[in-house]
Motif scaffolding. Structure first.
Motif, PDB file in Angstrom:
ATOM      1  N   LEU A 148     -16.207  -9.836   1.121  1.00  0.00           N
ATOM      2  CA  LEU A 148     -15.498 -10.419  -0.007  1.00  0.00           C
ATOM      3  C   LEU A 148     -14.150  -9.748  -0.207  1.00  0.00           C
ATOM      4  O   LEU A 148     -13.947  -8.598   0.185  1.00  0.00           O
ATOM      5  N   MET A 149     -13.225 -10.461  -0.821  1.00  0.00           N
ATOM      6  CA  MET A 149     -11.960  -9.867  -1.222  1.00  0.00           C
ATOM      7  C   MET A 149     -12.180  -9.185  -2.569  1.00  0.00           C
ATOM      8  O   MET A 149     -12.947  -9.661  -3.400  1.00  0.00           O
ATOM      9  N   ALA A 150     -11.497  -8.071  -2.759  1.00  0.00           N
ATOM     10  CA  ALA A 150     -11.611  -7.325  -4.008  1.00  0.00           C
ATOM     11  C   ALA A 150     -10.229  -7.224  -4.646  1.00  0.00           C
ATOM     12  O   ALA A 150      -9.212  -7.247  -3.964  1.00  0.00           O
ATOM     13  N   GLY A 151     -10.218  -7.126  -5.940  1.00  0.00           N
ATOM     14  CA  GLY A 151      -8.966  -6.944  -6.661  1.00  0.00           C
ATOM     15  C   GLY A 151      -9.214  -6.119  -7.900  1.00  0.00           C
ATOM     16  O   GLY A 151     -10.331  -6.073  -8.414  1.00  0.00           O
ATOM     17  N   GLY A 152      -8.176  -5.459  -8.357  1.00  0.00           N
ATOM     18  CA  GLY A 152      -8.335  -4.659  -9.555  1.00  0.00           C
ATOM     19  C   GLY A 152      -6.998  -4.233 -10.133  1.00  0.00           C
ATOM     20  O   GLY A 152      -6.000  -4.138  -9.417  1.00  0.00           O
TER      21      GLY A 152
ATOM     22  N   PHE B 245      -0.560  -2.058  -4.956  1.00  0.00           N
ATOM     23  CA  PHE B 245       0.026  -3.377  -4.725  1.00  0.00           C
ATOM     24  C   PHE B 245      -0.337  -3.863  -3.333  1.00  0.00           C
ATOM     25  O   PHE B 245      -0.277  -3.075  -2.395  1.00  0.00           O
ATOM     26  N   PRO B 246      -0.759  -5.065  -3.160  1.00  0.00           N
ATOM     27  CA  PRO B 246      -0.709  -6.194  -4.078  1.00  0.00           C
ATOM     28  C   PRO B 246      -1.968  -6.345  -4.938  1.00  0.00           C
ATOM     29  O   PRO B 246      -2.176  -7.388  -5.535  1.00  0.00           O
ATOM     30  N   ALA B 247      -2.794  -5.328  -4.991  1.00  0.00           N
ATOM     31  CA  ALA B 247      -4.002  -5.279  -5.832  1.00  0.00           C
ATOM     32  C   ALA B 247      -5.121  -6.206  -5.366  1.00  0.00           C
ATOM     33  O   ALA B 247      -6.118  -6.341  -6.045  1.00  0.00           O
TER      34      ALA B 247
ATOM     35  N   PRO C 274      -5.314  -2.899   1.167  1.00  0.00           N
ATOM     36  CA  PRO C 274      -4.571  -4.015   0.550  1.00  0.00           C
ATOM     37  C   PRO C 274      -4.225  -5.081   1.572  1.00  0.00           C
ATOM     38  O   PRO C 274      -4.065  -4.811   2.754  1.00  0.00           O
ATOM     39  N   LEU C 275      -4.097  -6.316   1.091  1.00  0.00           N
ATOM     40  CA  LEU C 275      -3.648  -7.402   1.965  1.00  0.00           C
ATOM     41  C   LEU C 275      -2.231  -7.111   2.415  1.00  0.00           C
ATOM     42  O   LEU C 275      -1.410  -6.653   1.630  1.00  0.00           O
ATOM     43  N   ALA C 276      -1.970  -7.388   3.654  1.00  0.00           N
ATOM     44  CA  ALA C 276      -0.613  -7.133   4.174  1.00  0.00           C
ATOM     45  C   ALA C 276       0.204  -8.397   4.167  1.00  0.00           C
ATOM     46  O   ALA C 276      -0.255  -9.468   4.188  1.00  0.00           O
TER      47      ALA C 276
END
Length: 53
Positions: A25-29, A34-36, A51-53
């Motif tokens: 899964l993708m995670a964010g917070g 950055f880019p969180a 992080p996503l590039a």
């Protein structure tokens, strides 16, 4: 300091991180670099945010 039950909070974080890794899964917070948004991977006895590039 903010967790009412520090051990339960630790167990919950590890369970959620393990699920994110297992299910790819993708995670964010709010406090992630950055880019969180990105992925979490196992790193030794802990975890690493990529992080996503």
């Amino acid at each position: 300091m903010f967790d009412m039950d520090a051990e339960m909070a630790r167990q919950t974080r590890r369970r959620i991180y393990d699920q994110i890794i297992r299910d790819k899964l993708m995670a964010g917070g709010f406090h992630f670099p950055f880019p969180a948004f990105g992925t979490i991977e196992a790193a030794g006895s802990g975890y690493r945010f990529q992080p996503l590039a």
